[in-house]
Design a protein around this motif. Structure first.
Motif, PDB file in Angstrom:
ATOM      1  N   SER A  74       0.867  -1.179   0.000  1.00 33.91           N
ATOM      2  CA  SER A  74       0.000   0.000   0.000  1.00 33.91           C
ATOM      3  C   SER A  74       0.903   1.228   0.000  1.00 33.91           C
ATOM      4  CB  SER A  74      -0.898   0.001   1.241  1.00 33.91           C
ATOM      5  OG  SER A  74      -1.619   1.205   1.349  1.00 33.91           O
ATOM      6  N   VAL A  75       0.736   2.099  -1.008  1.00 34.42           N
ATOM      7  CA  VAL A  75       1.651   3.235  -1.179  1.00 34.42           C
ATOM      8  C   VAL A  75       0.843   4.522  -1.362  1.00 34.42           C
ATOM      9  CG1 VAL A  75       3.532   4.209  -2.553  1.00 34.42           C
ATOM     10  CG2 VAL A  75       3.332   1.718  -2.297  1.00 34.42           C
ATOM     11  N   LYS A  76       1.190   5.546  -0.605  1.00 33.53           N
ATOM     12  CA  LYS A  76       0.533   6.838  -0.793  1.00 33.53           C
ATOM     13  C   LYS A  76       1.475   7.973  -0.397  1.00 33.53           C
ATOM     14  CE  LYS A  76      -1.688   7.277   3.772  1.00 33.53           C
ATOM     15  NZ  LYS A  76      -2.968   7.469   4.501  1.00 33.53           N
ATOM     16  N   ILE A  77       1.239   9.142  -0.979  1.00 36.24           N
ATOM     17  CA  ILE A  77       1.953  10.366  -0.626  1.00 36.24           C
ATOM     18  C   ILE A  77       0.926  11.391  -0.177  1.00 36.24           C
ATOM     19  CG2 ILE A  77       3.342  12.282  -1.498  1.00 36.24           C
ATOM     20  CD1 ILE A  77       4.713  10.376  -3.380  1.00 36.24           C
ATOM     21  N   THR A  78       1.235  12.093   0.921  1.00 34.77           N
ATOM     22  CA  THR A  78       0.308  13.079   1.476  1.00 34.77           C
ATOM     23  C   THR A  78       0.941  14.463   1.480  1.00 34.77           C
ATOM     24  OG1 THR A  78      -0.669  11.398   2.932  1.00 34.77           O
ATOM     25  CG2 THR A  78      -1.088  13.705   3.480  1.00 34.77           C
ATOM     26  N   THR A  82      -2.118  20.512   2.954  1.00 39.40           N
ATOM     27  CA  THR A  82      -3.530  20.360   2.590  1.00 39.40           C
ATOM     28  C   THR A  82      -4.119  19.025   3.014  1.00 39.40           C
ATOM     29  OG1 THR A  82      -3.008  19.376   0.428  1.00 39.40           O
ATOM     30  CG2 THR A  82      -3.100  21.797   0.567  1.00 39.40           C
ATOM     31  N   ASN A  83      -3.247  18.080   3.419  1.00 41.47           N
ATOM     32  CA  ASN A  83      -3.654  16.715   3.768  1.00 41.47           C
ATOM     33  C   ASN A  83      -4.238  15.944   2.586  1.00 41.47           C
ATOM     34  OD1 ASN A  83      -2.884  16.827   6.528  1.00 41.47           O
ATOM     35  ND2 ASN A  83      -4.770  17.933   7.013  1.00 41.47           N
ATOM     36  N   GLN A  84      -4.031  16.437   1.374  1.00 44.62           N
ATOM     37  CA  GLN A  84      -4.493  15.715   0.186  1.00 44.62           C
ATOM     38  C   GLN A  84      -3.633  14.472  -0.017  1.00 44.62           C
ATOM     39  OE1 GLN A  84      -4.367  18.013  -3.427  1.00 44.62           O
ATOM     40  NE2 GLN A  84      -5.539  16.518  -4.609  1.00 44.62           N
ATOM     41  N   GLU A  85      -4.291  13.331  -0.236  1.00 46.46           N
ATOM     42  CA  GLU A  85      -3.596  12.065  -0.396  1.00 46.46           C
ATOM     43  C   GLU A  85      -3.568  11.635  -1.857  1.00 46.46           C
ATOM     44  OE1 GLU A  85      -5.382   9.148   2.130  1.00 46.46           O
ATOM     45  OE2 GLU A  85      -4.535  10.002   3.977  1.00 46.46           O
ATOM     46  N   PHE A  86      -2.447  11.089  -2.279  1.00 50.47           N
ATOM     47  CA  PHE A  86      -2.279  10.572  -3.630  1.00 50.47           C
ATOM     48  C   PHE A  86      -1.909   9.100  -3.523  1.00 50.47           C
ATOM     49  CE2 PHE A  86      -0.837  14.989  -3.327  1.00 50.47           C
ATOM     50  CZ  PHE A  86      -1.761  15.606  -4.170  1.00 50.47           C
ATOM     51  N   VAL A 102      -0.232  16.178  -7.458  1.00 54.05           N
ATOM     52  CA  VAL A 102      -0.198  17.635  -7.596  1.00 54.05           C
ATOM     53  C   VAL A 102       1.078  18.153  -6.927  1.00 54.05           C
ATOM     54  CG1 VAL A 102      -1.348  19.827  -7.119  1.00 54.05           C
ATOM     55  CG2 VAL A 102      -2.717  17.760  -7.561  1.00 54.05           C
ATOM     56  N   PRO A 103       2.108  18.502  -7.716  1.00 47.56           N
ATOM     57  CA  PRO A 103       3.350  19.019  -7.124  1.00 47.56           C
ATOM     58  C   PRO A 103       3.262  20.509  -6.840  1.00 47.56           C
ATOM     59  CG  PRO A 103       3.617  18.777  -9.486  1.00 47.56           C
ATOM     60  CD  PRO A 103       2.214  18.318  -9.170  1.00 47.56           C
ATOM     61  N   VAL A 104       3.773  20.910  -5.693  1.00 47.22           N
ATOM     62  CA  VAL A 104       3.820  22.325  -5.313  1.00 47.22           C
ATOM     63  C   VAL A 104       5.219  22.604  -4.774  1.00 47.22           C
ATOM     64  CG1 VAL A 104       2.827  24.156  -3.893  1.00 47.22           C
ATOM     65  CG2 VAL A 104       1.370  22.265  -4.683  1.00 47.22           C
ATOM     66  N   VAL A 105       5.912  23.589  -5.363  1.00 48.15           N
ATOM     67  CA  VAL A 105       7.282  23.867  -4.927  1.00 48.15           C
ATOM     68  C   VAL A 105       7.297  24.350  -3.477  1.00 48.15           C
ATOM     69  CG1 VAL A 105       8.148  24.366  -7.238  1.00 48.15           C
ATOM     70  CG2 VAL A 105       7.192  26.215  -5.854  1.00 48.15           C
ATOM     71  N   ASN A 106       8.355  23.955  -2.777  1.00 44.80           N
ATOM     72  CA  ASN A 106       8.575  24.308  -1.367  1.00 44.80           C
ATOM     73  C   ASN A 106       7.524  23.703  -0.440  1.00 44.80           C
ATOM     74  OD1 ASN A 106      10.906  25.911  -1.964  1.00 44.80           O
ATOM     75  ND2 ASN A 106       9.548  27.570  -2.600  1.00 44.80           N
ATOM     76  N   GLN A 107       6.755  22.752  -0.945  1.00 48.94           N
ATOM     77  CA  GLN A 107       5.758  22.081  -0.122  1.00 48.94           C
ATOM     78  C   GLN A 107       6.324  20.745   0.365  1.00 48.94           C
ATOM     79  OE1 GLN A 107       2.396  22.960   0.988  1.00 48.94           O
ATOM     80  NE2 GLN A 107       3.283  21.385   2.290  1.00 48.94           N
ATOM     81  N   THR A 108       6.047  20.402   1.614  1.00 44.44           N
ATOM     82  CA  THR A 108       6.537  19.146   2.195  1.00 44.44           C
ATOM     83  C   THR A 108       5.493  18.050   2.030  1.00 44.44           C
ATOM     84  OG1 THR A 108       7.872  20.347   3.815  1.00 44.44           O
ATOM     85  CG2 THR A 108       7.397  18.040   4.294  1.00 44.44           C
ATOM     86  N   TYR A 109       5.964  16.869   1.688  1.00 44.58           N
ATOM     87  CA  TYR A 109       5.109  15.695   1.476  1.00 44.58           C
ATOM     88  C   TYR A 109       5.626  14.532   2.315  1.00 44.58           C
ATOM     89  CZ  TYR A 109       3.459  18.127  -2.768  1.00 44.58           C
ATOM     90  OH  TYR A 109       2.941  19.030  -3.663  1.00 44.58           O
ATOM     91  N   THR A 110       4.710  13.619   2.627  1.00 40.87           N
ATOM     92  CA  THR A 110       5.065  12.406   3.371  1.00 40.87           C
ATOM     93  C   THR A 110       4.713  11.175   2.560  1.00 40.87           C
ATOM     94  OG1 THR A 110       4.759  13.446   5.535  1.00 40.87           O
ATOM     95  CG2 THR A 110       4.670  11.044   5.462  1.00 40.87           C
ATOM     96  N   LEU A 111       5.685  10.291   2.396  1.00 40.91           N
ATOM     97  CA  LEU A 111       5.474   9.003   1.749  1.00 40.91           C
ATOM     98  C   LEU A 111       5.204   7.956   2.814  1.00 40.91           C
ATOM     99  CD1 LEU A 111       5.718   6.934  -0.651  1.00 40.91           C
ATOM    100  CD2 LEU A 111       8.168   6.847  -0.108  1.00 40.91           C
TER     101      LEU A 111
END
Length: 281
Positions: A74-78, A82-86, A102-111
């Motif tokens: 199970s794989v997702k990036i958040t 915004t808490n939007q999940e991919f 949805v990539p946003v520069v200078n935005q942090t994501y969690t895998l």
């Protein structure tokens, strides 16, 4: 005389056959680990919505296993703001993909990866890349003033810490050339990076000639990833050096919070990238 010659031949055969004993060496084997290839590269000027992650399992050095692909994970990036999940769905062959990122520069994501009851987490920031100012070719400025090179120029933003990663590859190459650089001593200046090849019969390498095609990828990267890839490049360069340092286990940013010793190999990277194809004149 012939009798003595026969004795010498027999003696030589005995000496050589006595040196063919098989020596068994016990090679320690590490426990297989999850290997994460999660390079979320956003091609500048595109939507960047289509992204892929590859999952495999590590194997012992002398193991001839042909299939280490991971299925059923199970794989997702958040997006941490915004808490939007991919969600990345299993495409087969260890590939997990999405067409909705949805990539946003200078935005942090969690895998987050869940596999066989284990959860792996990694966090990174989508790092922008500056525009390439100029691409040209020359024979002066590289290591060999007679060899063709491609020169890439760009302007480093002043008063901020920046890190860059280049991937160079000639058409037909099996392996790319990698370069990671900081702006520690060049902050705010126009910077130049060159790609050059020298004749090397041992590896079948030849200098660039007119008509040759070079593929260039220019990434903006985080300091965390710079530290990782710089060590990885150093270990790769030392692989053929008998006096080089002994490679050590290189940990990426994919941790296992519930079982820290069972971390994953690999790295979760988010990078804006410029891709260029250059044809030598």
């Amino acid at each position: 005389m012939k009798h003595h010659l026969n004795n010498i031949i027999v003696l030589i055969l005995v000496v050589f056959t006595s040196c063919t004993d098989v020596v068994d060496v016990d090679v320690p084997e590490a426990v297989p680990r999850l290997v994460v290839e999660a390079s979320i590269d956003w091609e500048k000027g595109t939507q960047g919505n289509e992204q892929f992650i590859k999952l495999t399992m590590s194997t012992p050095f002398f193991d001839n296993l042909s299939n280490t692909d991971v299925a059923g994970a199970s794989v997702k990036i958040t997006n941490n703001t915004t808490n939007q999940e991919f969600v990345f769905t299993d495409q087969g062959a260890g590939i997990y993909g999405t067409t909705a990122f949805v990539p946003v520069v200078n935005q942090t994501y969690t895998l987050e990866i869940n596999y066989q009851g284990e959860t792996y987490i990694a966090e990174e920031t989508m790092t922008p890349v500056v525009d390439i100012d100029e691409i040209s070719q020359a024979r002066i400025g590289g290591f060999n003033d007679e060899a063709l090179e491609v020169d890439i120029y760009f302007n480093d933003p002043p008063n901020q810490e920046n890190f860059y990663f280049f991937r160079f590859e000639e058409e037909g190459d099996l392996l790319p050339e990698l370069l990671a650089i900081p702006d520690e001593f060049t902050d705010g200046n126009r910077m130049k990076v060159f790609f050059e090849k020298e004749d090397d019969e041992d590896i079948g390498q030849e200098e660039f000639e007119p008509g040759d095609v070079a593929y260039i990828k220019f990434h903006g990267i985080s300091k965390q990833y710079f530290n990782y890839i710089d060590l990885l490049i150093e270990q790769y360069d030392n692989a053929t050096n008998p006096f080089g340092t002994v490679p050590a286990t290189l940990k990426g940013n994919c941790i296992n919070p519930a079982n820290p010793d069972n971390y994953a190999f690999g790295y979760f990277r988010l990078s804006q990238v410029i891709s260029v194809t250059y044809i030598f004149q």
